[in-house]
Structure formats: C-alpha cells, structure tokens
Scaffold this motif. Structure first.
Motif, short mmCIF file in Angstrom:
data_model
loop_
_atom_site.label_atom_id
_atom_site.label_comp_id
_atom_site.label_asym_id
_atom_site.label_seq_id
_atom_site.Cartn_x
_atom_site.Cartn_y
_atom_site.Cartn_z
N GLU A 180 0.42 -1.22 0.23
CA GLU A 180 0.09 -0.02 0.01
C GLU A 180 0.79 1.40 -0.07
O GLU A 180 0.54 2.32 -0.14
CB GLU A 180 -0.86 -0.23 1.03
N CYS A 183 1.68 2.93 -3.89
CA CYS A 183 0.39 2.85 -4.07
C CYS A 183 0.95 4.49 -4.55
O CYS A 183 0.05 4.16 -5.84
CB CYS A 183 -0.78 3.25 -3.27
N GLU A 191 -2.47 -0.65 -6.63
CA GLU A 191 -4.00 0.09 -6.28
C GLU A 191 -4.85 -0.53 -4.89
O GLU A 191 -4.35 -1.97 -4.88
CB GLU A 191 -5.15 -0.22 -7.72
N LEU A 192 -5.06 0.45 -4.56
CA LEU A 192 -5.51 0.49 -3.20
C LEU A 192 -6.43 -0.87 -3.47
O LEU A 192 -6.55 -1.98 -3.01
CB LEU A 192 -6.11 1.08 -2.21
N LYS A 193 -7.51 -0.85 -3.69
CA LYS A 193 -8.75 -1.67 -4.56
C LYS A 193 -8.32 -3.22 -4.30
O LYS A 193 -8.30 -4.83 -4.30
CB LYS A 193 -9.88 -1.39 -5.06
N ALA A 194 -6.60 -3.87 -6.10
CA ALA A 194 -6.39 -4.55 -6.08
C ALA A 194 -5.34 -5.74 -4.78
O ALA A 194 -5.78 -6.35 -5.05
CB ALA A 194 -5.51 -4.17 -7.22
N SER A 196 -6.46 -5.21 -1.62
CA SER A 196 -7.28 -5.44 -0.63
C SER A 196 -7.79 -6.77 -1.30
O SER A 196 -7.95 -8.10 -0.59
CB SER A 196 -8.53 -3.95 -0.38
N GLN A 197 -8.37 -6.82 -2.54
CA GLN A 197 -9.00 -8.18 -3.53
C GLN A 197 -7.77 -9.19 -2.74
O GLN A 197 -7.61 -10.38 -2.58
CB GLN A 197 -9.06 -7.92 -4.85
N SER A 200 -7.94 -10.88 0.75
CA SER A 200 -9.04 -11.43 1.03
C SER A 200 -8.78 -12.91 0.50
O SER A 200 -8.65 -14.01 0.78
CB SER A 200 -10.27 -10.68 0.90
#
Length: 328
Positions: A180, A183, A191-194, A196-197, A200
């Motif tokens: 992060e 970024c 990318e933050l969303k990528a 995070s995914q 998980s």
C-alpha cells in the motif's frame, strides 16, 4: 524472504524444531508407525491372554501414509469445529499445527485424532489468548469437560511446550501494508482496491491449506508471498521488483503450485473410513480405559503404591523407635 525476517524466523524454536525437509517428515512418520505397530502387537496379545477373548477381527494395522491421511482429515475438520466458536484464522492455524506436530511423535493407533483435535483447539484458545470457557466448549461440542482436557498435558509435552506458531497470516498482512505504501509511486501496479482483493483471496488460500505439511516445509513469509502470487501475479511481480527481491520468484512459484494443488485436494472420505476401521480393530488396548490390560496395570500400580506407603510408614516408625531408644 527479506534478510531481517529470515534471521528472526530462523532463530525461532519453530524453525529449529518444526521445520523439515520432505524426507525427514517421511522418516519420522515411518518410525512412529512401526514403533506403534510393535507396541500394539504385544499389547493385543496380552489383552487376548488376560481377557480370554479372541479379537473380533485380526489386526490390520494402517501404514504411515494411512495414518497421515487420517490425521489430515481431522486437521481439516478442526476448522469446521472452530466455526462453532467463530475462532480467528491465526488460532485455527495454531491448533492445526499442534495436531500435526503431535502426530509426528505419536500414532493414531494410540491416540485417536478426533479427541486430540478438540483438545488442540481448546489449548490454542488459551495460548492465543482467545478465552472460551471450558463449560461452553463442552456444551457446544456435546462432550464432557474431562474429554477435552484429558490429553492436554500429553499434547503439550509432546510438542515440547512450543505453543507459539508463526503462521503465514501475519507476514501476509505485513506485505499488504508494504504494498500500500507503493500506491502513490506506481498506481498502475499498486492499486488499493486490487491489493485489498488480493489480501482476501490470499488469506482464503492459506486457510484452505492449514491441514497440510506446507507449514513444516516453508517459512511463513514465503507462504504468504506465494499465496499473493497465486491470486495476483502482476501485483507481486511488481512488488518483488520494487523491493529488489526478483531472486525469490522461482522458489515462490514452486510454493504457489504446492498451495494451489493442496487447496484443490479434496478429502477421500471412503479412504478415511477404511483407515478408521483398521484403527478400531488394531488400536492399542493399553490406551483403553475398559481393557483387561489397563485394569491389570491399574491394579499393579495401586498395589505398588500401597507397598510403597507401607514401606514408608515402617521406615518412619523404625526411625521413631531408634530415636526413642537413643534417649532411653
């Protein structure tokens, strides 16, 4: 793994006592299996002699691979049992390792994994500081408190009181936090969303492999990076380049393959039932509370205890008499 992380892990008792090459695991399990078969053969013959009853079926002992199959099945079931209490992932990983470590030293012919699994899970709630009352544990699992804690000391001593387990979850979280930071510098890759995914998905992949031997074979940080590589290859490739760790890629790809293969491996229920049947007819009567052999040994221990107490009482009386005569 980064040098600082490698140094810390390699100084841990987990690395020194519970990190193995595949052939070492095989040798340990073969030795435990053969020793257990030898003990069970002797004790089954004694049980027949003492009870005067012939066994329902001749002993058909499982080999070391069948023992491992049985242990791995209950290592999988451990996570299902943990769902009853909504226990966190790191605690499940710890309990699974207690179970796996125990059966590097003990045999399913002497300790059935079903009961050991429950005790390992309860023990992990204490060592991981996630309090679950014993009464609650027993009630929800529909078992007795005695059954849960019966083997607690045996498990603890067998795993050498190594209660701390370095799982892959913590380094996974650390790598995600580090990614992060990149970024702003490399928004196309980081990318933050990528991230995070990927976090998980990698966490789920690690969780699906807790029952396996992978924690014995690989460092937690390598398992974490390999899990990320499996779910977000471009992201991890960019991260390794940014950190100057491209040399890790070949090893991480090997671990990634192992993670994916392990995750896709389903439990063979028919094979597990067949092994369980072997255990039922071949297990050690010396470990059964209601066997003639156990009854005989308990009587001998009680008799030896009484004799020891009598000897101690007589010695004390003699000392008292001698003391009295000295002042007569």
């Amino acid at each position: 793994m980064p040098h600082a992380v490698a140094s810390v892990y390699q100084e841990s008792s987990q690395f020194q006592r519970w990190h193995f090459e595949p052939e070492e695991l095989t040798q340990k399990r073969q030795a435990v299996n053969l020793a257990a078969i030898d003990t069970c053969t002797t004790n089954l013959a004694l049980e027949t002699e003492l009870s005067g009853k012939q066994p329902a079926k001749p002993a058909d002992f499982p080999n070391w691979e069948e023992e491992l199959l049985h242990v791995n099945f209950y290592a999988r079931k451990l996570s299902d049992t943990a769902d009853v209490f909504d226990l966190p992932p790191h605690l499940r990983a710890t309990a699974a390792q207690y179970l796996k470590r125990f059966y590097l030293m003990r045999s399913v012919l002497q300790y059935h994994p079903k009961s050991i699994m429950i005790t390992c899970l309860f023990l992990a709630t204490k060592t991981c500081e996630h309090y679950v009352p014993l009464d609650t544990f027993a009630t929800k699992l529909k078992t007795s408190k005695e059954a849960i804690i019966q083997h607690e000391f045996e498990i603890s001593s067998t795993i050498l009181f190594d209660y701390v387990h370095w799982s892959a979850y913590r380094p996974l979280h650390g790598f995600v936090l580090d990614m992060e930071r990149f970024c702003a510098e490399e928004p196309k890759i980081f990318e933050l969303k990528a991230i995070s995914q990927a976090h998980s998905a990698a966490k789920a992949l690690i969780s699906s492999c807790l029952w396996s031997d992978l924690p014995f074979l690989h460092a937690p940080s390598h398992l974490a990076l390999a899990a990320l590589l499996a779910v977000a290859e471009e992201l991890v490739t960019g991260y390794l380049a940014a950190k100057g760790l491209e040399s890790l890629q070949d090893n991480l790809h090997d671990i990634r393959r192992a993670l994916l293969e392990t995750s896709a491996t389903a439990a063979d229920l028919a094979a597990v039932k067949a092994v369980d049947k072997k255990i039922y007819y071949s297990s050690d009567p010396g470990m059964k509370a209601d066997s003639a052999l156990t009854t005989k040994r308990q009587a001998e221990e009680a008799s030896a205890g009484q004799a020891k107490r009598r000897s101690k009482d007589e010695a004390a009386k003699q000392a008292q008499d001698d003391f009295g005569e000295a002042f007569a």
